[in-house]
Design an enzyme around this catalytic site. Structure first.
Site, mmCIF file in Angstrom:
data_model
loop_
_atom_site.group_PDB
_atom_site.id
_atom_site.type_symbol
_atom_site.label_atom_id
_atom_site.label_comp_id
_atom_site.label_asym_id
_atom_site.label_seq_id
_atom_site.Cartn_x
_atom_site.Cartn_y
_atom_site.Cartn_z
ATOM 1 C CB SER A 163 26.627 -1.931 -20.652
ATOM 2 O OG SER A 163 26.162 -3.347 -20.978
ATOM 3 C CB SER A 211 32.019 -1.519 -17.919
ATOM 4 O OG SER A 211 31.469 -0.385 -18.507
ATOM 5 C CB ILE A 258 27.658 -6.454 -23.042
ATOM 6 C CG1 ILE A 258 26.796 -5.298 -23.168
ATOM 7 C CG2 ILE A 258 26.662 -7.456 -22.769
ATOM 8 C CD1 ILE A 258 26.161 -5.319 -24.766
ATOM 9 C CB SER A 259 30.779 -2.130 -21.404
ATOM 10 O OG SER A 259 32.015 -1.248 -21.499
ATOM 11 C CG LEU A 260 37.084 -5.043 -23.037
ATOM 12 C CD1 LEU A 260 37.394 -6.231 -22.537
ATOM 13 C CD2 LEU A 260 37.632 -4.801 -24.704
#
EC number: 2.5.1.18
Length: 225
Positions: A12, A18, A14-16
């Site tokens: 995503s 990632s 918004i995934s840190l």
């Protein structure tokens, strides 16, 4: 000739984690000539059905350790990071659909597609941009080498891209995944960017895959399923 490695990438914007693994994943893919299948998911839904919690709802101990890990890994990966981004958590669904529209037009291997997938996370975690904002999405797409305005219009008006995104979230749910990033290689899941070195070793070694177990799991009564 050995078949080209294929990595399914559940993530995503918004995934840190990632974001922290984004450059390393691209380097790994280049090294092994691997094809990365981008599968953006609804991370908050995955949290809700797997026991995960949004950051603000986690215990203070877990929040503190997350910040420590963020500090460690951004140094290891040599990445700039904002610990508390202004627009977190923004809704990434429209930006995810733009990515899917770009993939439909250009394919997974296109450098501009790969750059947009990387910059989407960077927008949130390094540049403090609002990944839900239409102008921001267009700008990020343009800088990545895409036709941002055209892709945004397609993402807004063609329902198939939301259906595709929903299908990826359903895949993650059905496969019993519980967070992002998740790298799936030959049906073996690698959760978290800190598993990228393990993934690298598996591709190099060619060993048999280790699928997620279906037995030996305890239920709430303490009995094995």
């Amino acid at each position: 000739m050995a078949p080209r490695p294929v990595i399914e990438y559940y993530f995503s914007f918004i995934s840190l984690w990632s974001y922290i693994g984004s450059r390393r994943l691209l380097a790994l893919a280049r090294e092994h000539n691997a094809k990365v299948i981008y599968k953006p998911i609804d991370l908050m839904h995955i949290f809700s059905i797997s026991g995960g919690l949004p950051v603000k709802l986690r215990a203070s101990q877990r929040q503190a350790y997350r910040l420590l890990e963020m500090e460690r890994w951004t140094k290891i990966r040599n990445l700039p990071t904002v610990k508390h981004p202004k627009f977190y958590p923004a809704d990434p669904t429209l930006a995810h659909r733009v990515l899917l529209a770009a993939i439909e037009e250009l394919g997974y291997d296109d450098p501009a597609v790969q750059e947009f997938a990387r910059r989407g996370t960077e927008t949130v975690w390094a540049n403090e941009g609002d990944i839900a904002d239409h102008d921001t999405i267009v700008e990020v797409a343009n800088v990545s080498g895409l036709q941002g305005s055209c892709l945004l219009e397609r993402a807004k008006n063609e329902s198939k891209f939301q259906e595709q995104a929903d299908s990826y979230t359903k895949e993650a749910e059905d496969k019993r995944f519980f967070g992002a990033p998740l790298y799936l290689y030959r049906d073996e899941p690698f959760w978290g960017q800190d598993r990228l070195e393990m993934l690298d070793d598996v591709i190099k070694s060619g060993r048999e895959a280790l699928p997620l177990p279906t037995k030996g799991i305890l239920n709430a009564q303490g009995s094995f399923i």
